[in-house]
Design a protein around this motif. Structure first.
Motif, PDB file in Angstrom:
ATOM      1  N   PRO A  23      84.883  21.140 -11.661  1.00 31.25           N
ATOM      2  CA  PRO A  23      86.079  20.331 -11.396  1.00 31.25           C
ATOM      3  C   PRO A  23      87.353  20.934 -11.974  1.00 31.25           C
ATOM      4  CG  PRO A  23      84.880  19.422 -13.223  1.00 31.25           C
ATOM      5  CD  PRO A  23      84.050  20.560 -12.693  1.00 31.25           C
ATOM      6  N   SER A  24      88.445  20.519 -11.379  1.00 29.50           N
ATOM      7  CA  SER A  24      89.764  20.864 -11.912  1.00 29.50           C
ATOM      8  C   SER A  24      90.061  19.917 -13.084  1.00 29.50           C
ATOM      9  CB  SER A  24      90.820  20.688 -10.823  1.00 29.50           C
ATOM     10  OG  SER A  24      90.896  19.320 -10.456  1.00 29.50           O
ATOM     11  N   ASN A  25      91.132  20.198 -13.809  1.00 33.09           N
ATOM     12  CA  ASN A  25      91.515  19.320 -14.916  1.00 33.09           C
ATOM     13  C   ASN A  25      91.780  17.887 -14.459  1.00 33.09           C
ATOM     14  OD1 ASN A  25      91.181  21.213 -16.906  1.00 33.09           O
ATOM     15  ND2 ASN A  25      93.328  21.859 -16.886  1.00 33.09           N
ATOM     16  N   PRO A  26      92.520  17.676 -13.361  1.00 34.73           N
ATOM     17  CA  PRO A  26      92.730  16.296 -12.908  1.00 34.73           C
ATOM     18  C   PRO A  26      91.417  15.584 -12.545  1.00 34.73           C
ATOM     19  CG  PRO A  26      94.369  17.717 -11.913  1.00 34.73           C
ATOM     20  CD  PRO A  26      93.374  18.609 -12.613  1.00 34.73           C
ATOM     21  N   GLU A  27      90.471  16.309 -11.980  1.00 31.89           N
ATOM     22  CA  GLU A  27      89.178  15.692 -11.650  1.00 31.89           C
ATOM     23  C   GLU A  27      88.422  15.300 -12.919  1.00 31.89           C
ATOM     24  OE1 GLU A  27      87.883  17.751  -7.456  1.00 31.89           O
ATOM     25  OE2 GLU A  27      87.809  18.997  -9.263  1.00 31.89           O
ATOM     26  N   MET A  28      88.474  16.146 -13.939  1.00 27.80           N
ATOM     27  CA  MET A  28      87.833  15.817 -15.212  1.00 27.80           C
ATOM     28  C   MET A  28      88.496  14.594 -15.845  1.00 27.80           C
ATOM     29  SD  MET A  28      85.186  17.602 -16.135  1.00 27.80           S
ATOM     30  CE  MET A  28      85.065  17.376 -17.897  1.00 27.80           C
ATOM     31  N   LEU A  29      89.817  14.558 -15.810  1.00 25.65           N
ATOM     32  CA  LEU A  29      90.524  13.417 -16.394  1.00 25.65           C
ATOM     33  C   LEU A  29      90.220  12.125 -15.650  1.00 25.65           C
ATOM     34  CD1 LEU A  29      93.972  15.034 -17.214  1.00 25.65           C
ATOM     35  CD2 LEU A  29      92.196  14.311 -18.828  1.00 25.65           C
ATOM     36  N   ASP A  30      90.012  12.228 -14.360  1.00 25.66           N
ATOM     37  CA  ASP A  30      89.686  11.044 -13.565  1.00 25.66           C
ATOM     38  C   ASP A  30      88.335  10.446 -13.965  1.00 25.66           C
ATOM     39  OD1 ASP A  30      90.197   9.181 -11.427  1.00 25.66           O
ATOM     40  OD2 ASP A  30      88.695  10.289 -10.249  1.00 25.66           O
ATOM     41  N   VAL A  31      87.407  11.285 -14.376  1.00 27.14           N
ATOM     42  CA  VAL A  31      86.055  10.843 -14.726  1.00 27.14           C
ATOM     43  C   VAL A  31      85.932  10.523 -16.216  1.00 27.14           C
ATOM     44  CG1 VAL A  31      83.643  11.629 -14.787  1.00 27.14           C
ATOM     45  CG2 VAL A  31      85.042  12.106 -12.805  1.00 27.14           C
ATOM     46  N   TRP A  32      86.845  11.019 -17.021  1.00 30.28           N
ATOM     47  CA  TRP A  32      86.751  10.937 -18.474  1.00 30.28           C
ATOM     48  C   TRP A  32      86.432   9.531 -18.976  1.00 30.28           C
ATOM     49  CZ3 TRP A  32      86.767  14.930 -21.808  1.00 30.28           C
ATOM     50  CH2 TRP A  32      86.940  14.656 -23.156  1.00 30.28           C
ATOM     51  N   ARG A  33      87.228   8.543 -18.599  1.00 28.61           N
ATOM     52  CA  ARG A  33      87.043   7.190 -19.137  1.00 28.61           C
ATOM     53  C   ARG A  33      85.727   6.574 -18.689  1.00 28.61           C
ATOM     54  NH1 ARG A  33      91.540   6.437 -15.511  1.00 28.61           N
ATOM     55  NH2 ARG A  33      90.800   5.476 -13.601  1.00 28.61           N
ATOM     56  N   TYR A  34      85.311   6.872 -17.468  1.00 32.23           N
ATOM     57  CA  TYR A  34      84.037   6.341 -16.981  1.00 32.23           C
ATOM     58  C   TYR A  34      82.856   6.974 -17.718  1.00 32.23           C
ATOM     59  CZ  TYR A  34      86.945   4.590 -13.221  1.00 32.23           C
ATOM     60  OH  TYR A  34      87.915   3.944 -12.507  1.00 32.23           O
ATOM     61  N   ALA A  35      82.985   8.256 -18.011  1.00 35.14           N
ATOM     62  CA  ALA A  35      81.902   8.957 -18.699  1.00 35.14           C
ATOM     63  C   ALA A  35      81.721   8.414 -20.111  1.00 35.14           C
ATOM     64  CB  ALA A  35      82.192  10.455 -18.720  1.00 35.14           C
ATOM     65  N   TRP A  36      82.808   8.170 -20.829  1.00 30.37           N
ATOM     66  CA  TRP A  36      82.683   7.631 -22.183  1.00 30.37           C
ATOM     67  C   TRP A  36      82.142   6.205 -22.157  1.00 30.37           C
ATOM     68  CZ3 TRP A  36      81.981  10.478 -26.116  1.00 30.37           C
ATOM     69  CH2 TRP A  36      82.555  11.730 -26.177  1.00 30.37           C
ATOM     70  N   ALA A  37      82.535   5.433 -21.156  1.00 30.67           N
ATOM     71  CA  ALA A  37      81.959   4.083 -21.013  1.00 30.67           C
ATOM     72  C   ALA A  37      80.461   4.188 -20.732  1.00 30.67           C
ATOM     73  CB  ALA A  37      82.668   3.325 -19.896  1.00 30.67           C
ATOM     74  N   LEU A  38      80.076   5.157 -19.920  1.00 37.69           N
ATOM     75  CA  LEU A  38      78.661   5.380 -19.608  1.00 37.69           C
ATOM     76  C   LEU A  38      77.862   5.650 -20.878  1.00 37.69           C
ATOM     77  CD1 LEU A  38      76.408   5.937 -17.509  1.00 37.69           C
ATOM     78  CD2 LEU A  38      77.203   8.295 -17.472  1.00 37.69           C
ATOM     79  N   ALA A  39      78.409   6.448 -21.764  1.00 36.62           N
ATOM     80  CA  ALA A  39      77.708   6.770 -23.015  1.00 36.62           C
ATOM     81  C   ALA A  39      77.502   5.530 -23.874  1.00 36.62           C
ATOM     82  CB  ALA A  39      78.487   7.828 -23.786  1.00 36.62           C
ATOM     83  N   ARG A  40      78.371   4.538 -23.721  1.00 32.51           N
ATOM     84  CA  ARG A  40      78.268   3.331 -24.533  1.00 32.51           C
ATOM     85  C   ARG A  40      77.396   2.245 -23.911  1.00 32.51           C
ATOM     86  NH1 ARG A  40      83.006   5.616 -25.830  1.00 32.51           N
ATOM     87  NH2 ARG A  40      83.536   5.708 -28.016  1.00 32.51           N
ATOM     88  N   ILE A  41      77.336   2.185 -22.596  1.00 31.34           N
ATOM     89  CA  ILE A  41      76.586   1.087 -21.965  1.00 31.34           C
ATOM     90  C   ILE A  41      75.290   1.538 -21.312  1.00 31.34           C
ATOM     91  CG2 ILE A  41      78.666  -0.272 -21.548  1.00 31.34           C
ATOM     92  CD1 ILE A  41      78.411   0.535 -18.566  1.00 31.34           C
ATOM     93  N   GLY A  42      75.070   2.842 -21.262  1.00 25.93           N
ATOM     94  CA  GLY A  42      73.885   3.355 -20.580  1.00 25.93           C
ATOM     95  C   GLY A  42      72.595   3.067 -21.334  1.00 25.93           C
ATOM     96  N   ASN A  43      71.493   3.231 -20.647  1.00 25.23           N
ATOM     97  CA  ASN A  43      70.169   3.041 -21.250  1.00 25.23           C
ATOM     98  C   ASN A  43      69.462   4.386 -21.368  1.00 25.23           C
ATOM     99  OD1 ASN A  43      69.316   3.612 -18.635  1.00 25.23           O
ATOM    100  ND2 ASN A  43      68.921   1.472 -18.141  1.00 25.23           N
ATOM    101  N   ASP A  44      68.164   4.366 -21.627  1.00 27.16           N
ATOM    102  CA  ASP A  44      67.449   5.631 -21.795  1.00 27.16           C
ATOM    103  C   ASP A  44      67.362   6.429 -20.496  1.00 27.16           C
ATOM    104  OD1 ASP A  44      65.779   3.627 -20.905  1.00 27.16           O
ATOM    105  OD2 ASP A  44      64.014   4.380 -21.932  1.00 27.16           O
ATOM    106  N   ASP A  45      67.394   5.760 -19.344  1.00 32.32           N
ATOM    107  CA  ASP A  45      67.450   6.479 -18.063  1.00 32.32           C
ATOM    108  C   ASP A  45      68.764   7.239 -17.936  1.00 32.32           C
ATOM    109  OD1 ASP A  45      64.944   5.566 -17.284  1.00 32.32           O
ATOM    110  OD2 ASP A  45      65.787   3.774 -16.318  1.00 32.32           O
ATOM    111  N   THR A  46      69.831   6.611 -18.394  1.00 32.97           N
ATOM    112  CA  THR A  46      71.144   7.262 -18.393  1.00 32.97           C
ATOM    113  C   THR A  46      71.111   8.509 -19.264  1.00 32.97           C
ATOM    114  OG1 THR A  46      72.220   5.116 -18.114  1.00 32.97           O
ATOM    115  CG2 THR A  46      73.589   6.934 -18.892  1.00 32.97           C
ATOM    116  N   LEU A  47      70.493   8.389 -20.415  1.00 37.38           N
ATOM    117  CA  LEU A  47      70.382   9.534 -21.319  1.00 37.38           C
ATOM    118  C   LEU A  47      69.614  10.679 -20.656  1.00 37.38           C
ATOM    119  CD1 LEU A  47      71.027  10.656 -24.097  1.00 37.38           C
ATOM    120  CD2 LEU A  47      68.956   9.563 -24.937  1.00 37.38           C
TER     121      LEU A  47
END
Length: 79
Positions: A23-47
């Motif tokens: 990805p380009s920098n803008p694409e990474m920034l677009d996903v950034w907040r969702y990815a950090w939320a994923l790390a907090r709400i995900g389960n062992d399948d997410t891991l």
């Protein structure tokens, strides 16, 4: 009810992250907040999926590194 909603959110967030190959920098920034939320709400399948993304040699190094950071954060949530 809350856990089911969080699983739905995690699935959507994971799909966004999984689409990143080189990805380009803008694409990474677009996903950034969702990815950090994923790390907090995900389960062992997410891991497991984050580890798969981290280990995928066809992805750009910065995506793999980001996935490794998310893995560490997700592991903290479970410990």
């Amino acid at each position: 009810m809350l856990s089911r909603r969080q699983r739905l959110w995690a699935d959507g967030y994971l799909r966004r992250l999984d689409q990143l190959q080189d990805p380009s920098n803008p694409e990474m920034l677009d996903v950034w907040r969702y990815a950090w939320a994923l790390a907090r709400i995900g389960n062992d399948d997410t891991l497991d999926e984050l580890q798969r993304i981290r280990d995928d040699q066809d992805r750009a190094p910065h995506v793999r590194y980001f996935a490794s950071l998310l893995c560490k954060e997700a592991e903290k949530q479970w410990n």
